[in-house]
Write a protein that holds these residues in place. Sequence first.
Motif, short mmCIF file in Angstrom:
data_model
loop_
_atom_site.label_atom_id
_atom_site.label_comp_id
_atom_site.label_asym_id
_atom_site.label_seq_id
_atom_site.Cartn_x
_atom_site.Cartn_y
_atom_site.Cartn_z
N ALA A 280 -11.65 -6.81 3.80
CA ALA A 280 -10.39 -7.48 4.10
C ALA A 280 -10.22 -7.72 5.60
O ALA A 280 -9.58 -8.69 6.01
N ILE A 281 -10.78 -6.86 6.43
CA ILE A 281 -10.64 -7.02 7.88
C ILE A 281 -11.83 -7.75 8.48
O ILE A 281 -11.86 -7.96 9.70
N SER A 282 -12.80 -8.14 7.65
CA SER A 282 -13.99 -8.84 8.15
C SER A 282 -13.81 -10.34 7.97
O SER A 282 -13.25 -10.80 6.98
N VAL A 283 -14.31 -11.08 8.95
CA VAL A 283 -14.24 -12.54 8.89
C VAL A 283 -15.52 -13.13 8.32
O VAL A 283 -15.49 -14.11 7.58
N THR A 284 -16.66 -12.53 8.62
CA THR A 284 -17.95 -13.02 8.15
C THR A 284 -18.65 -11.94 7.33
O THR A 284 -18.29 -10.75 7.39
N MET A 285 -19.67 -12.36 6.58
CA MET A 285 -20.45 -11.42 5.79
C MET A 285 -21.22 -10.45 6.68
O MET A 285 -21.42 -9.29 6.31
N GLN A 286 -21.62 -10.90 7.84
CA GLN A 286 -22.32 -10.02 8.77
C GLN A 286 -21.43 -8.88 9.23
O GLN A 286 -21.86 -7.73 9.32
N GLN A 287 -20.16 -9.18 9.49
CA GLN A 287 -19.23 -8.13 9.86
C GLN A 287 -19.00 -7.16 8.71
O GLN A 287 -18.88 -5.95 8.92
N GLY A 288 -18.94 -7.69 7.49
CA GLY A 288 -18.77 -6.83 6.33
C GLY A 288 -19.94 -5.88 6.14
O GLY A 288 -19.75 -4.68 5.88
#
Length: 372
Positions: A280-288
């Motif tokens: 929920a707090i990630s913007v991209t899949m890499q951040q997730g």
Amino acid sequence: MMQILRRIRTLVIKEFMMILRDPKSRMVLIVPPIIQFFVFSYAATFDLQNVEFAVLDESKTVESRSLISHFSGSKHFELVQRLDSTAQIPEMINTEAVRLVLHISRDLADNIVNGDSASVQVIADGRNSNVASIALGYVQDIIQQYSASLRSLTPVIRGRTPLIQRAWFNRNMETRWYIVSSLGGIISMVIVMTLSSLSVAREREFGTFDQLLVSPFQPLEILIGKSVPCVFFGLADAILLSLAAVYWFAVPFRGTVGALFLILLAFMLAIVGVGLFISAISVTMQQGLLGAFVFIMPAVLLGGFTTPISNMPQWLQYSTVINPLKYVVQGLRDIFLTGADVSAVWNYVWPLCIISAVTMPAAAVMFRFRTQ
């Protein structure tokens, strides 16, 4: 109420289809769990096999040869060289040619015949302290066996009190039982964290997140729809790996199926809550993915899988209270090895329920906040 359930069912079906149609997601579900399970099961063991050692026999008697045969006949040791003098010992250890050197003194046989204490020196390579301590434990067992054989043959030293050892729950002290029994929880955690941490971030990156926002679905319904597939696949992987532990590695399953399902379900809910919060707090899949691995590494280290929690500093032990992996690792080991039932694992289930009650609403709040 029926409309809410219908919308949630639609979201669940849609999420299943997204996961199963995505080649990367299918790869995460099938290939890594199988590879990780067998690699960890075969590679991660505390048992030592064929520890190379050298021997310096200054006694050269029947008694010393009998002692050496106890070592060379053990599956834990392999005799690679016989030394002629003490000057050769440092070179053997320094060059890592052997891990142990067995030094038998000249007076071994005389001390045994006279009923005196006969000492044997063992020099171990302490650079790997874990291997050295385990190997020295094997040495102690062999020395005890050798002493027992002498007591049966030498009337002079009869009457000493023998040590009788017995291990409950794991009679042969197979460390693979200890590791494999809880491995399903760790691997399924990696799968669930990966899927859940990518679920919302995937929507943002693919451009379908805006479509969800303008749809009649509520944020809580979206999170439930994304949670169910993750829990399902996590349970499926954990149960499959538990079956492999029993039927492939012959780990005993002494508990109940109900206890296994209950603790795995509570664990999956807690992990999904953490994963959805990260997503929920990630913007991209890499951040997730990065957020998932930031959580996974400390969770494994502080989960008691390899290092006992009781050996950690007291302040660090307090921090493990919020680690879901701590409860599932101990719970699975109790179910497999000690025969725990539902009532016995409840002490592990209710902390997981509390963690779920915190992480799930936190994920819903963050999702609602990011949609505004």
